[in-house]
Each structure stands twice: as structure tokens, then as C-alpha cells.
Design a protein around this motif. Structure first.
Motif, PDB file in Angstrom:
ATOM      1  N   CYS A  33       0.852  -1.177   0.000  1.00  0.00           N
ATOM      2  CA  CYS A  33       0.000   0.000   0.000  1.00  0.00           C
ATOM      3  C   CYS A  33       0.894   1.234   0.000  1.00  0.00           C
ATOM      4  N   ARG A  36       1.603   6.649  -5.302  1.00  0.00           N
ATOM      5  CA  ARG A  36       2.441   6.801  -6.500  1.00  0.00           C
ATOM      6  C   ARG A  36       2.225   8.194  -7.091  1.00  0.00           C
ATOM      7  N   HIS A  41      -4.664   9.344 -14.571  1.00  0.00           N
ATOM      8  CA  HIS A  41      -5.992   8.747 -14.687  1.00  0.00           C
ATOM      9  C   HIS A  41      -6.968   9.886 -14.943  1.00  0.00           C
ATOM     10  N   ASP A  52      -1.867   8.452  -7.225  1.00  0.00           N
ATOM     11  CA  ASP A  52      -2.840   7.449  -6.797  1.00  0.00           C
ATOM     12  C   ASP A  52      -2.310   6.636  -5.635  1.00  0.00           C
ATOM     13  N   TYR A  54      -1.803   2.893  -4.517  1.00  0.00           N
ATOM     14  CA  TYR A  54      -1.691   1.546  -5.079  1.00  0.00           C
ATOM     15  C   TYR A  54      -1.695   0.607  -3.894  1.00  0.00           C
ATOM     16  N   CYS A  55      -2.732  -0.246  -3.821  1.00  0.00           N
ATOM     17  CA  CYS A  55      -2.950  -0.971  -2.579  1.00  0.00           C
ATOM     18  C   CYS A  55      -3.634  -2.312  -2.819  1.00  0.00           C
ATOM     19  N   SER A  81      -4.915  -2.737  -6.572  1.00  0.00           N
ATOM     20  CA  SER A  81      -5.609  -1.805  -7.453  1.00  0.00           C
ATOM     21  C   SER A  81      -5.173  -0.391  -7.112  1.00  0.00           C
ATOM     22  N   TRP A  82      -5.594   0.569  -7.924  1.00  0.00           N
ATOM     23  CA  TRP A  82      -5.273   1.966  -7.665  1.00  0.00           C
ATOM     24  C   TRP A  82      -6.543   2.749  -7.322  1.00  0.00           C
ATOM     25  N   THR A 102     -12.176   5.050  -7.637  1.00  0.00           N
ATOM     26  CA  THR A 102     -11.396   4.239  -8.560  1.00  0.00           C
ATOM     27  C   THR A 102     -12.226   3.902  -9.787  1.00  0.00           C
TER      28      THR A 102
END
Length: 140
Positions: A33, A36, A41, A52, A54-55, A81-82, A102
Motif C-alpha cells: 500500500c 504513486r 488517470h 494514486d 496503489y494498494c 488496485s489503484w 477508482t
């Protein structure tokens, strides 16, 4: 060295190769987790996000709004996922009001939204919520 010694050494080495590997520090570490930077996006509303979270996460419903009984518009099936931002919404099963925005992996409803919506924080391996460094969502 004798052939007997070499044979014993080879037998020990071969046996060691057959043993299961022991867990390393990376294997026993907690969930992945982190925030970034320098990502891109753009959601269906035209908002562009360059950061984002990322986890790791559980399979989850993605809701149109951050409401427990809201419309499910997508499924989040992959992990990690982000998530681009967070919003305060309904109190959910995790005991807080944080929801992460998301894009789901599989659109189930409202195809024009392309799966963009909210996942309750308890489905994501974050601690604490909101996760430090993740921005609050922009007003619509």
C-alpha cells in the motif's frame, strides 16, 4: 576427498533443494500500500489525477456514490488496485466514513460512467483512513 564424502555432500545438497523454502522478510511483510506520483488517470467527468494509492484490496462492489445502499456500477476484481482520491460518505462496515474513488474492472451498471465510482475503505488494506498522501476528491 573421498568418494563417500563427496556422495554425502551431494546427497545433502539435493535434499536441501527439495525442502520448502522458508519465508523471507518480503514474504512476511504486510500488505502492499503506497502512494504513486506521476501517474495519469482521467475519469468520465474530465478530472485528471496524477497521484494514486496503489494498494491490496478485496473483491469489491464499486458504487456510483459513497453510500452503503447506493447503485453498484462495477466490480473491482484485481488486487492490488489503484485509487485516486477519497471522500467522506456513509458509515460502512469498516466503522468509518472513508470511501476511495477508482475505476472498477467490470462495468455492471451505468456504462457511460465506465466503472468509475467509490469503494468503502474496509475493502482496501489501508491503515489509517484516509491513507496519508492521498488527496480528498474534487467536488463534482
Amino acid at each position: 576427498m573421498t568418494n563417500r564424502f563427496i556422495g554425502a555432500a551431494l546427497a545433502a545438497a539435493t535434499a536441501a533443494l527439495c525442502l520448502p523454502a522458508t519465508a523471507s522478510a518480503a514474504d512476511t511483510a504486510g500488505p502492499v500500500c503506497y502512494v504513486r506520483d506521476n501517474v495519469r488517470h482521467t475519469d468520465v467527468k474530465g478530472h485528471t489525477y496524477t497521484k494514486d494509492l496503489y494498494c491490496e484490496n478485496a473483491v469489491a462492489d464499486v458504487f456510483a456514490t459513497p453510500e452503503v445502499y447506493g447503485t453498484v456500477i462495477a466490480k473491482l476484481k484485481t488486487s492490488p488496485s489503484w485509487f485516486v482520491c477519497w471522500e467522506s460518505g456513509d458509515l460502512h462496515q469498516g466503522g468509518n466514513r472513508i470511501w476511495y474513488y477508482t475505476q472498477g474492472d467490470e462495468v455492471t451498471n451505468w456504462p457511460l460512467w465506465k466503472g468509475w465510482g467509490y469503494v468503502p475503505a474496509f475493502r482496501i488494506e489501508t491503515e489509517p483512513d484516509p491513507f496519508p498522501g492521498v488527496p480528498a476528491c474534487l467536488p463534482s
